[in-house]
Design a protein around this motif. Structure first.
Motif, PDB file in Angstrom:
ATOM      1  N   UNK A  87      -7.329   8.549   8.423  1.00  0.00           N
ATOM      2  CA  UNK A  87      -8.254   7.890   9.346  1.00  0.00           C
ATOM      3  C   UNK A  87      -8.349   8.602  10.688  1.00  0.00           C
ATOM      4  N   UNK A  88      -7.370   9.450  11.027  1.00  0.00           N
ATOM      5  CA  UNK A  88      -7.435  10.169  12.311  1.00  0.00           C
ATOM      6  C   UNK A  88      -8.622  11.129  12.316  1.00  0.00           C
ATOM      7  N   UNK A  89      -9.315  11.177  13.447  1.00  0.00           N
ATOM      8  CA  UNK A  89     -10.403  12.152  13.645  1.00  0.00           C
ATOM      9  C   UNK A  89      -9.782  13.416  14.237  1.00  0.00           C
ATOM     10  N   UNK A  90      -9.953  14.557  13.557  1.00  0.00           N
ATOM     11  CA  UNK A  90      -9.275  15.781  13.986  1.00  0.00           C
ATOM     12  C   UNK A  90     -10.213  16.988  13.943  1.00  0.00           C
ATOM     13  N   UNK A  91      -9.812  18.014  14.708  1.00  0.00           N
ATOM     14  CA  UNK A  91     -10.479  19.320  14.652  1.00  0.00           C
ATOM     15  C   UNK A  91      -9.393  20.374  14.533  1.00  0.00           C
ATOM     16  N   UNK A  92      -9.749  21.551  14.024  1.00  0.00           N
ATOM     17  CA  UNK A  92      -8.753  22.607  13.838  1.00  0.00           C
ATOM     18  C   UNK A  92      -9.440  23.966  13.814  1.00  0.00           C
ATOM     19  N   UNK A  93      -8.622  24.999  13.961  1.00  0.00           N
ATOM     20  CA  UNK A  93      -9.103  26.366  13.774  1.00  0.00           C
ATOM     21  C   UNK A  93      -7.931  27.244  13.350  1.00  0.00           C
ATOM     22  N   UNK A  94      -8.262  28.476  12.998  1.00  0.00           N
ATOM     23  CA  UNK A  94      -7.290  29.449  12.446  1.00  0.00           C
ATOM     24  C   UNK A  94      -6.525  28.861  11.256  1.00  0.00           C
ATOM     25  N   UNK A  95      -7.254  28.162  10.417  1.00  0.00           N
ATOM     26  CA  UNK A  95      -6.732  27.740   9.110  1.00  0.00           C
ATOM     27  C   UNK A  95      -7.943  27.822   8.188  1.00  0.00           C
ATOM     28  N   UNK A  96      -7.826  28.609   7.127  1.00  0.00           N
ATOM     29  CA  UNK A  96      -9.016  28.934   6.351  1.00  0.00           C
ATOM     30  C   UNK A  96      -9.355  27.865   5.331  1.00  0.00           C
ATOM     31  N   UNK A  97     -10.658  27.760   5.012  1.00  0.00           N
ATOM     32  CA  UNK A  97     -11.104  26.828   3.986  1.00  0.00           C
ATOM     33  C   UNK A  97     -12.007  25.717   4.487  1.00  0.00           C
ATOM     34  N   UNK A  98     -12.641  25.915   5.661  1.00  0.00           N
ATOM     35  CA  UNK A  98     -13.438  24.807   6.220  1.00  0.00           C
ATOM     36  C   UNK A  98     -14.876  24.762   5.698  1.00  0.00           C
ATOM     37  N   UNK A  99     -15.365  25.829   5.012  1.00  0.00           N
ATOM     38  CA  UNK A  99     -16.707  25.753   4.411  1.00  0.00           C
ATOM     39  C   UNK A  99     -16.563  25.000   3.080  1.00  0.00           C
ATOM     40  N   UNK A 100     -16.151  23.764   3.130  1.00  0.00           N
ATOM     41  CA  UNK A 100     -15.839  23.014   1.906  1.00  0.00           C
ATOM     42  C   UNK A 100     -15.821  21.523   2.220  1.00  0.00           C
ATOM     43  N   UNK A 102     -13.428  19.443   1.393  1.00  0.00           N
ATOM     44  CA  UNK A 102     -12.064  19.073   1.814  1.00  0.00           C
ATOM     45  C   UNK A 102     -11.318  20.346   2.194  1.00  0.00           C
ATOM     46  N   UNK A 103     -10.443  20.242   3.198  1.00  0.00           N
ATOM     47  CA  UNK A 103      -9.628  21.393   3.597  1.00  0.00           C
ATOM     48  C   UNK A 103      -8.197  20.939   3.814  1.00  0.00           C
ATOM     49  N   UNK A 104      -7.264  21.769   3.366  1.00  0.00           N
ATOM     50  CA  UNK A 104      -5.850  21.524   3.629  1.00  0.00           C
ATOM     51  C   UNK A 104      -5.468  22.350   4.853  1.00  0.00           C
ATOM     52  N   UNK A 105      -5.015  21.675   5.917  1.00  0.00           N
ATOM     53  CA  UNK A 105      -4.815  22.341   7.206  1.00  0.00           C
ATOM     54  C   UNK A 105      -3.366  22.133   7.662  1.00  0.00           C
ATOM     55  N   UNK A 106      -2.681  23.206   8.114  1.00  0.00           N
ATOM     56  CA  UNK A 106      -1.336  23.004   8.659  1.00  0.00           C
ATOM     57  C   UNK A 106      -1.391  22.004   9.814  1.00  0.00           C
ATOM     58  N   UNK A 107      -0.491  21.023   9.806  1.00  0.00           N
ATOM     59  CA  UNK A 107      -0.542  19.973  10.840  1.00  0.00           C
ATOM     60  C   UNK A 107      -0.445  20.567  12.248  1.00  0.00           C
ATOM     61  N   UNK A 108       0.270  21.688  12.381  1.00  0.00           N
ATOM     62  CA  UNK A 108       0.446  22.293  13.709  1.00  0.00           C
ATOM     63  C   UNK A 108      -0.828  22.937  14.245  1.00  0.00           C
ATOM     64  N   UNK A 109      -1.853  23.057  13.414  1.00  0.00           N
ATOM     65  CA  UNK A 109      -3.127  23.647  13.864  1.00  0.00           C
ATOM     66  C   UNK A 109      -4.182  22.570  14.145  1.00  0.00           C
ATOM     67  N   UNK A 110      -3.768  21.312  14.050  1.00  0.00           N
ATOM     68  CA  UNK A 110      -4.715  20.195  14.125  1.00  0.00           C
ATOM     69  C   UNK A 110      -4.646  19.524  15.492  1.00  0.00           C
ATOM     70  N   UNK A 111      -5.815  19.227  16.066  1.00  0.00           N
ATOM     71  CA  UNK A 111      -5.877  18.468  17.329  1.00  0.00           C
ATOM     72  C   UNK A 111      -6.632  17.168  17.091  1.00  0.00           C
ATOM     73  N   UNK A 276       2.137  26.446  18.634  1.00  0.00           N
ATOM     74  CA  UNK A 276       2.697  25.166  18.193  1.00  0.00           C
ATOM     75  C   UNK A 276       1.695  24.036  18.423  1.00  0.00           C
ATOM     76  N   UNK A 277       1.982  22.903  17.798  1.00  0.00           N
ATOM     77  CA  UNK A 277       1.073  21.757  17.850  1.00  0.00           C
ATOM     78  C   UNK A 277       0.740  21.290  19.266  1.00  0.00           C
ATOM     79  N   UNK A 278       1.746  21.139  20.160  1.00  0.00           N
ATOM     80  CA  UNK A 278       1.425  20.690  21.515  1.00  0.00           C
ATOM     81  C   UNK A 278       0.461  21.638  22.249  1.00  0.00           C
TER      82      UNK A 278
END
Ligand SMILES: NC(=O)c1ccc[n+]([C@@H]2O[C@H](COP(=O)([O-])OP(=O)(O)OC[C@H]3O[C@@H](n4cnc5c(N)ncnc54)[C@H](OP(=O)(O)O)[C@@H]3O)[C@@H](O)[C@H]2O)c1
Length: 333
Positions: A87-100, A102-111, A276-278
């Motif tokens: 349910x969290x609304x998030x954005x990310x970058x430098x994790x591949x697979x977003x032209x899809x 669903x994407x699996x994204x490392x939690x540390x790359x998510x804001x 890192x995530x922060x």
């Protein structure tokens, strides 16, 4: 699910829209995101062309699902993830697979995204906004009274650099390849914008700075401009070569930096400035709050479908794109 995959390096024609790609499984340190919007950027072009085929910093290998920036809703979290929930609304970058879808994204790359920022704007701003932020704040550390030169200032990062440098009280000079692109740079706050003119931009910058040169040059072109960027920079100034859209200056001798006035040259990468995530969240928050208070503006030029991505890639390579293109996948807020 639908996704755009690449199996061989090449031009826009190697992008394949497939409907049978498995939804990624969620690794322990990842979150699974239902993608609302993906951004299209020059790094996707470089990746598709094979420029990162041997990269250690960006180890994306074929076959892959392209796209490395996006926004959407978390639908599942890995066993080792804390602080993120479905349910969290998030954005990310430098994790591949977003032209899809669903994407699996490392939690540390998510804001996390504030409620007031829609998904399309989050997808349009997370990557290039974070990049402009670290370049201005951490690499150049611009202060009031500094002056800088931003090349390709109508480009996505270029427009953000102009605005962020202005916000920090620096005077900004700009370049662009056409009158229309120069006008965009001035509209964003550049004191003036000039054509590259086969490197003669450096003479114009020296004239404007009484022969001194600027404190900092932000150069995303590389081969076509870098030596003249040295000329446009003051003694002991800083040249930030953050991109190579025209190719890489492969025959650079460090003595040239000495002859240029004991210059500092860096070739920085975002991955090393959001380790890192922060830090990822801090940069995203700075960008989102500047968008909300009007200090930063991003024009979303178009919201495309996955079917349109080849065309947008071709337009970026033809140097025809002004403003940010995003791909609407799940859509909505
Ligand atoms: N180091 C990092 O951390 C980092 C992070 C993100 C992106 N990047 C890199 O930064 C660069 C710019 O990214 P961006 O997203 O701002 O790209 P963009 O929006 O596509 O803008 C690129 C600009 O480059 C100029 N350009 C010059 N020669 C070109 C050519 N041969 N083909 C296409 N464009 C050309 C164009 O402006 P004019 O026509 O006015 O010259 C264009 O507007 C890329 O190399 C990207 O990989 C680096």
């Amino acid at each position: 699910m639908k996704a755009i995959t690449v199996e061989t390096y090449g031009g826009p024609e190697v992008l394949q829209l497939r409907a049978d790609v498995p939804i990624p499984t969620v690794n322990p340190g990842h979150v699974l995101v239902k993608v609302a919007y993906a951004g299209i950027n020059f790094m996707d072009i470089h990746t598709r062309q094979g420029k990162y085929a041997a990269s250690v910093t960006y180890p994306v290998r074929l076959p892959c699902t392209l796209g490395m920036e996006g926004a959407g809703e978390v639908v599942a979290v890995g066993a080792a993830v804390a602080g993120l929930a479905p349910g969290d609304r998030v954005a990310w970058c430098i994790a591949w697979g977003s032209y899809a879808e669903y994407a699996s994204v490392p939690a540390a790359r998510v804001a996390k995204i504030p409620d007031a920022i829609p998904f399309d704007l989050a997808a349009a701003s997370i990557f290039q906004g974070s990049t402009a932020h670290y370049l201005v704040e951490d690499v150049a550390q611009l202060r009031p009274g500094n002056c800088c030169l931003v090349h390709a200032a109508s480009g996505s990062i270029g427009q953000l650099l102009v605005q962020m440098a202005n916000s920090r009280g620096a005077k900004v000079f700009a370049t662009g390849s056409s009158a229309a692109k120069c006008a965009v740079a001035v509209q964003r706050g550049a004191a003036f914008a000039i054509p590259y003119d086969n490197g003669r931009f450096a003479d114009r910058i020296l004239e404007a700075t009484h022969g001194d040169g600027v404190d900092v040059v932000f150069d995303s072109l590389g081969k076509a401009t870098l030596r003249d960027s040295f000329r446009a920079c003051r003694t002991r100034g800083l040249v930030v070569n953050y991109g190579n859209v025209s190719g890489s200056l492969a025959d650079l001798d460090p003595i040239e930096l000495g002859e240029g006035g004991s210059l500092f040259l860096t070739r920085p990468r975002l991955a090393d400035y959001m380790a890192d995530g922060p830090t990822v969240q801090r940069r995203a928050d700075a960008v989102f709050s500047a968008l909300l208070d009007g200090a930063l503006n991003i024009d979303i030029e178009g919201r495309y479908s996955l079917e349109d991505v080849q065309t947008v890639h071709a337009r970026i390579e033809a140097r025809e794109q002004i403003g940010k293109a995003v791909v609407c996948i799940g859509g909505a807020r």
